[in-house]
Write a protein that holds these residues in place. Structure first.
Motif, PDB file in Angstrom:
ATOM      1  N   GLU A  41       2.855  -2.823 -15.784  1.00 22.32           N
ATOM      2  CA  GLU A  41       2.151  -3.955 -15.475  1.00 22.32           C
ATOM      3  C   GLU A  41       2.813  -5.105 -14.802  1.00 22.32           C
ATOM      4  N   GLN A  42       4.227  -4.958 -14.858  1.00 23.42           N
ATOM      5  CA  GLN A  42       5.015  -6.228 -14.110  1.00 23.42           C
ATOM      6  C   GLN A  42       4.561  -6.280 -12.744  1.00 23.42           C
ATOM      7  N   TYR A  43       3.937  -5.153 -12.094  1.00 26.79           N
ATOM      8  CA  TYR A  43       3.362  -5.299 -10.477  1.00 26.79           C
ATOM      9  C   TYR A  43       2.137  -5.819 -10.572  1.00 26.79           C
ATOM     10  N   ARG A  44       2.225  -6.844  -9.701  1.00 26.67           N
ATOM     11  CA  ARG A  44       1.085  -7.726  -9.498  1.00 26.67           C
ATOM     12  C   ARG A  44       0.462  -7.280  -8.047  1.00 26.67           C
ATOM     13  N   LEU A  45       1.114  -6.482  -7.392  1.00 25.96           N
ATOM     14  CA  LEU A  45       0.495  -6.335  -6.101  1.00 25.96           C
ATOM     15  C   LEU A  45       1.516  -5.073  -5.572  1.00 25.96           C
ATOM     16  N   ILE A  46       0.670  -3.965  -4.919  1.00 29.49           N
ATOM     17  CA  ILE A  46       1.257  -3.029  -4.525  1.00 29.49           C
ATOM     18  C   ILE A  46       0.775  -2.563  -2.916  1.00 29.49           C
ATOM     19  N   ILE A  47       2.070  -2.333  -2.263  1.00 26.86           N
ATOM     20  CA  ILE A  47       1.937  -2.210  -0.866  1.00 26.86           C
ATOM     21  C   ILE A  47       2.123  -0.855  -0.682  1.00 26.86           C
ATOM     22  N   ILE A  48       1.441  -0.076   0.258  1.00 22.61           N
ATOM     23  CA  ILE A  48       1.686   1.383   0.400  1.00 22.61           C
ATOM     24  C   ILE A  48       1.669   1.865   1.992  1.00 22.61           C
ATOM     25  N   ASP A  49       2.862   2.421   2.383  1.00 17.01           N
ATOM     26  CA  ASP A  49       2.669   3.073   3.781  1.00 17.01           C
ATOM     27  C   ASP A  49       1.467   3.905   4.008  1.00 17.01           C
ATOM     28  N   ARG A  50       0.631   3.895   4.940  1.00  8.47           N
ATOM     29  CA  ARG A  50      -0.244   5.016   5.107  1.00  8.47           C
ATOM     30  C   ARG A  50       0.078   6.391   5.266  1.00  8.47           C
ATOM     31  N   ILE A  64      -0.355  11.602   7.351  1.00  8.11           N
ATOM     32  CA  ILE A  64      -1.487  10.564   7.735  1.00  8.11           C
ATOM     33  C   ILE A  64      -2.443  10.460   6.354  1.00  8.11           C
ATOM     34  N   GLU A  65      -2.687  11.304   5.405  1.00  6.21           N
ATOM     35  CA  GLU A  65      -3.479  11.313   4.364  1.00  6.21           C
ATOM     36  C   GLU A  65      -2.834  10.864   3.043  1.00  6.21           C
ATOM     37  N   VAL A  66      -1.574  11.027   2.998  1.00  4.90           N
ATOM     38  CA  VAL A  66      -0.979  10.868   1.835  1.00  4.90           C
ATOM     39  C   VAL A  66      -1.019   9.291   1.366  1.00  4.90           C
ATOM     40  N   GLY A  67      -0.860   8.342   1.996  1.00  2.18           N
ATOM     41  CA  GLY A  67      -0.929   7.039   1.579  1.00  2.18           C
ATOM     42  C   GLY A  67      -2.218   6.784   1.110  1.00  2.18           C
TER      43      GLY A  67
END
Length: 159
Positions: A41-50, A64-67
């Motif tokens: 719950e400490q994460y307020r934003l998640i950035i994922i490489d596609r 290319i589908e993993v993200g």
């Protein structure tokens, strides 16, 4: 705190430019690490490489589908958290449809210019955390004293 999921360790240097490094960012290099951390719950934003390599969680998926698959899995566990996917691929209508279907989702285009990526990430971070430079009044609780404890300063401002 921000969770940054990118199998390229060089991209973590971009984060030094975001908000002058004031926000704590946890960089993970694999899908497996992302899934272990994303429910925290400490994460307020998640950035994922596609595009990510070697995801044993999705053995049939192409890089290319993993993200996108990771986004869907995290969204099931964390419907509340904003998630952004960084991509070098043109998403066009698909990206807009995803953003319309999920108000807590953003598709961010990577470019060859790191300044463009930094600007896009910084705007996203400000949309989630706000901009301390826009604060009308500094209170004693949020005033930076230069004592070196930036994390507690941000925690107070974002609570």
């Amino acid at each position: 705190m921000i969770l940054d999921v990118d199998d390229d360790p060089m991209n973590r240097y971009l984060w030094a430019e975001i908000r002058a490094g004031l926000l704590p960012v946890n960089h993970v290099l694999s899908v497996e690490q992302a899934l272990e951390n994303a429910t925290d719950e400490q994460y307020r934003l998640i950035i994922i490489d596609r595009m990510m390599l070697g995801a044993t969680v999705f053995p049939e998926a192409s890089e290319i589908e993993v993200g996108m698959l990771l986004y869907k899995k995290i969204r099931q566990a964390r419907p509340d958290v904003p998630i952004a996917i960084l991509t070098s691929y043109y998403e066009g209508e698909r990206g807009r449809e995803m953003e319309m279907a999920d108000a807590r989702f953003r598709m961010l285009a990577k470019s060859d210019n790191s300044d463009d990526i930094i600007f896009a990430l910084d705007a996203l971070v400000k949309s989630v955390y706000g901009d301390p430079e826009d604060e009308d009044e500094e209170t004693e609780d949020t005033k930076h004293t230069g004592a070196g404890d930036d994390e507690s300063e941000i925690a107070v401002m974002t609570d």
